[in-house]
Design a protein around this motif. Structure first.
Motif, short mmCIF file in Angstrom:
data_model
loop_
_atom_site.label_atom_id
_atom_site.label_comp_id
_atom_site.label_asym_id
_atom_site.label_seq_id
_atom_site.Cartn_x
_atom_site.Cartn_y
_atom_site.Cartn_z
N VAL A 34 0.82 -1.17 0.21
CA VAL A 34 -0.14 0.07 -0.16
C VAL A 34 0.85 1.31 0.06
O VAL A 34 0.49 2.25 -0.72
CB VAL A 34 -0.84 -0.08 1.20
CG1 VAL A 34 -1.60 1.34 1.25
CG2 VAL A 34 -1.92 -1.13 0.97
N ARG A 37 2.12 1.72 -3.51
CA ARG A 37 1.07 2.00 -4.41
C ARG A 37 0.62 3.76 -4.14
O ARG A 37 0.40 4.31 -5.28
CB ARG A 37 -0.11 1.36 -4.27
CG ARG A 37 -0.13 0.05 -4.81
CD ARG A 37 -1.38 -0.76 -4.68
NE ARG A 37 -1.33 -2.06 -5.04
CZ ARG A 37 -1.76 -2.46 -6.42
NH1 ARG A 37 -2.22 -1.65 -7.19
NH2 ARG A 37 -1.64 -3.93 -6.99
N LEU A 38 0.71 4.21 -3.08
CA LEU A 38 0.46 5.71 -2.73
C LEU A 38 1.73 6.20 -2.63
O LEU A 38 1.60 7.57 -2.56
CB LEU A 38 -0.14 5.58 -1.24
CG LEU A 38 -1.46 4.96 -1.08
CD1 LEU A 38 -2.02 4.91 0.24
CD2 LEU A 38 -2.33 5.20 -1.97
N SER A 392 -5.56 0.26 -1.31
CA SER A 392 -4.67 1.72 -2.08
C SER A 392 -5.84 2.66 -2.54
O SER A 392 -5.69 4.01 -2.36
CB SER A 392 -3.78 1.44 -2.91
OG SER A 392 -2.67 0.46 -2.20
#
Length: 403
Positions: A34, A37-38, A392
């Protein structure tokens, strides 16, 4: 992660597994994914769901040290925990047992105190922390007013014992911790009025003299302890289901002197009830995929005169769909927050936008925000994504709204 002064995360109750081994394994898999992805390069907050069994393992010094070391290595921190579900929460029939054991039991009290002691160890210095919990119990379990009052007497005593423990933790560590009680449909507490009733009729009249004697303080200070250490978990889905307007509810809590410890960002299903039988039959077909056996999906209907009618689970409401004169249904089914519509069905996503706007206008409301969509495994297949992508995408949607 911190955004505009708020701590934002997702609740790890999204992950199946009740043991600490399974919980830690999921965190080690999904937190790095996560973050990647962020593109999160700042400290990453975690909303930790900790079952009773997991808490018994994590309190062992070697396990706690290992977890703290991992948090440091991942540049992550725990600021909130979810201790509403005591035991199994996935891949089994949960339904009303999500409330068991309730606040009339010592098991619930002891589990919560143990979890607070763990949070005190995990929480970074200079930061407050909270644990969300059940709305005392499941109301249908109490068959009379006398049974309910007897249960409230015991539950109030247990809550006060938690407050005494949190006051002691603050004295020893300087960390302010709060128990965030989460109203939900068919709980003893399911709306703002009942949350205020908990304080006005139970915690304050019984708690002030008890805490004053227990802690050797004045009743005025005892009241301050109560309102510092017991707060509200405002689950957007739950308050939307009972048709409360966020701005009105926040004002009511403020006027009553109640604090919001955490906002859980979540969305419910909603739909207008069509007049034509053919359209109602189509609506029933579209709702059938959401009729699943793991969780309770209470339905609250609004009638033309504004009155509300509740159904304990979606199948109970579907039985009367052909003939009802109700105008709107809202269903306790936590659907992805980034989707406004599900074909012919809609969500209460607009309530999240209102809540976030209110919080941004008035940051003193709370600084703990937690996305809580835990139903990915039981959602209709056409709404599912990979778990890492789901988490995400939800966080990214919230961040976009806040920006």
């Amino acid at each position: 992660m911190e955004i505009k002064g708020f701590h934002l995360s997702y609740c790890s109750n999204i992950h199946p597994g009740e043991s600490w081994e399974a919980t830690f394994k999921n965190l080690k898999i999904y937190i790095p994914e996560v973050k990647k992805r962020l593109n999160a390069d700042k400290p990453f907050g975690i909303g930790l769901r900790l079952s009773h069994d997991a808490s018994l393992v994590l309190e062992k010094p070697d396990q706690l040290a290992q977890f703290k070391s991992w948090l440091d290595s991942e540049n992550a921190y725990v600021f909130t925990m979810n201790c509403f579900p005591y035991g199994d929460f996935h891949r089994t029939v949960v339904k009303d047992q999500v409330h068991f054991p309730d606040w009339t039991t010592t098991e619930r009290r002891d589990y919560t105190i143990r979890s607070f002691r763990l949070l005190a160890h995990l929480l970074p210095e200079g930061m407050g922390g909270g644990i969300s919990t059940s709305p005392i119990s499941y109301r249908p379990w109490f068959k009379s007013e006398s049974e309910l009052n007897a249960g409230m007497e015991i539950a109030t005593k247990h809550l006060l014992e938690v407050v005494a423990e949190l006051a002691e933790i603050k004295k020893q560590t300087g960390k302010s911790l709060h128990l965030d009680i989460e109203p939900e449909p068919d709980g003893i507490l399911e709306n703002s009025d009942e949350m205020i009733w908990l304080f006005s009729d139970w915690l304050l009249p019984k708690g002030k003299p008890w805490l004053a004697e227990k802690l050797n303080v004045s009743e005025e200070l005892a009241e301050e302890y109560l309102k510092e250490h017991i707060q509200v978990c405002y689950d957007v889905c739950h308050f939307a289901i009972v048709y409360e307007k966020p701005e009105d509810t926040f004002l009511k809590f403020d006027e009553a002197g109640l604090k919001i410890g955490k906002i859980q960002i979540s969305a419910a299903l909603k739909m207008m009830i069509p007049q034509q039988l053919e359209a109602r039959n189509l609506l029933k077909v579209n709702l059938l995929p959401f009729e699943e056996s793991t969780y309770l999906h209470q339905v609250v209907a609004k009638k033309k005169d504004g009155s509300l009618q509740s159904y304990p689970d979606l199948p109970d409401a579907l039985k009367i769909l052909d003939t009802t004169d109700e105008e709107e249904w809202r269903i306790h089914f936590h659907v992805p927050v980034f989707l406004e519509n599900y074909g012919t069905l809609a969500s209460t996503q607009d309530q999240i936008s209102i809540v976030l706007n209110e919080v941004l206008k008035n940051p003193s409301l709370t600084n703990h925000l937690e996305v809580e969509t835990y139903t990915w495994e039981v959602l209709p297949e056409n709404t599912r994504l990979s778990l890492g992508e789901s988490i995400s995408r939800e966080l990214a949607w919230v961040i976009g709204k806040m920006n």
